[in-house]
Scaffold this active site. Structure first.
Site, short mmCIF file in Angstrom:
data_model
loop_
_atom_site.label_atom_id
_atom_site.label_comp_id
_atom_site.label_asym_id
_atom_site.label_seq_id
_atom_site.Cartn_x
_atom_site.Cartn_y
_atom_site.Cartn_z
N CYS A 194 1.04 -0.98 -0.47
CA CYS A 194 -0.04 0.08 0.02
C CYS A 194 0.92 1.75 0.01
O CYS A 194 0.63 1.81 -0.85
CB CYS A 194 -1.24 -0.06 0.91
SG CYS A 194 -1.55 -1.06 1.62
C1 BEZ Z 1 0.83 -5.17 2.00
O1 BEZ Z 1 0.40 -3.84 1.66
O2 BEZ Z 1 1.65 -5.17 1.58
C2 BEZ Z 1 -0.03 -5.46 2.81
C3 BEZ Z 1 -1.46 -4.96 2.86
C4 BEZ Z 1 -2.47 -6.14 3.85
C5 BEZ Z 1 -1.64 -6.58 4.59
C6 BEZ Z 1 -0.25 -7.39 4.33
C7 BEZ Z 1 0.18 -6.77 4.04
#
Ligand code: BEZ
Length: 267
Positions: free
Chosen positions: A98
């Site tokens: 994200c």
């Molecule tokens: C990420 O953006 O890497 C992520 C999103 C949700 C859960 C775990 C990681």
């Protein structure tokens, strides 16, 4: 065997009483009870009951909501005004994928602005967390994130936009609540949903593709054409089947007919 297990699981789900999705006025205790149901009970219900996630389709009106954002409280429809917009969601703040996505969207803000597209993000955390996270995003992507991010800690907007994960039952946070899916909604000036993209938590989106589809939608709306595979601005476009070759020639000049049903032109 697999079919038997799947049937047993479905029977178990269908026999478990479901709690309705809480209203805005629901007490924190009731909200917690709803959230503590098994994920499958919360989200595998049929689409006919108002308590379930709406099934948004291309052409659906983008549902309205009021929410806190990093730019203050908004009424989503008022915020949209008569503009194109993208609403894109994130499972959680301070997560690696994200963070890279928001940095990339922030850096591309001038491209969205050039196309008249307002940007708004969403992540399932509160405002103080968002503000701290934005500082990290700006530092890591050498950017200055300017668009609002919705604070959707209770997944209320995620639920309204059918963005709560029902497919991957392991995609849950430490409290057992399903994560918000990585989604993109492109919304047109009539507040209609024109594109949806849903990505798994493991895979960051492609910002270039989001811009490419916006170019295609805006070109199609303005010129009455469609666009072929991998189309980019400046490439030839397609004369849709509803337009005769004669009318297309009047409108565009040259029409290149590859097959009677596949005709290209330049705009
Ligand atoms: C990420 O953006 O890497 C992520 C999103 C949700 C859960 C775990 C990681």
């Amino acid at each position: 065997m697999a079919t038997f297990l799947a049937r047993s699981a479905l029977r178990a789900v269908s026999q478990t009483p479901r709690l309705a999705f809480p209203k805005a006025t629901t007490s924190p205790v009731a909200l917690k009870s709803w959230a503590q149901q098994p994920v499958s009970c919360r989200f595998l219900a049929s689409s006919t009951k108002p308590s379930e996630q709406p099934r948004l389709r291309l052409g659906s009106e983008a549902p309205n909501f009021q929410a806190k954002t990093t730019h203050g409280e908004i009424d989503f429809h008022q915020w949209l005004g008569g503009s194109w917009a993208i609403l894109f969601s994130h499972p959680a703040d301070f997560t690696p994928v994200c963070t890279t996505e928001l940095g990339a969207f922030a850096r591309l803000a001038p491209e969205f602005e050039r196309r008249g597209v307002k940007m708004i993000g969403l992540s399932a955390n509160d405002l103080s967390s968002h503000k701290r996270w934005i500082a990290d995003i700006n530092e890591l992507s050498s950017t200055n994130l300017q668009f609002p991010i919705i604070a959707d800690a209770d997944r209320r907007v995620a639920f309204l936009y059918d963005m709560v994960d029902a497919q991957d039952l392991s995609n849950i946070d430490e409290k057992g609540i399903a994560f918000t899916i990585r989604s993109v909604f492109v919304i047109d000036p009539q507040k209609k949903i024109r594109l949806t993209m849903m990505y798994p938590a493991s895979t960051g989106r492609n910002t270039t593709e989001v811009l490419r589809v916006i170019d295609s939608l805006q070109t199609g709306d303005n010129m009455g054409v469609t666009t072929p595979v991998d189309w980019q601005l400046e490439d030839d476009v397609i004369v849709p089947p509803s337009v005769s070759t004669e009318d297309a020639k009047k409108k565009f000049g040259t029409v290149r007919e590859v097959k009677p049903y596949l005709r290209y032109t330049k705009i």
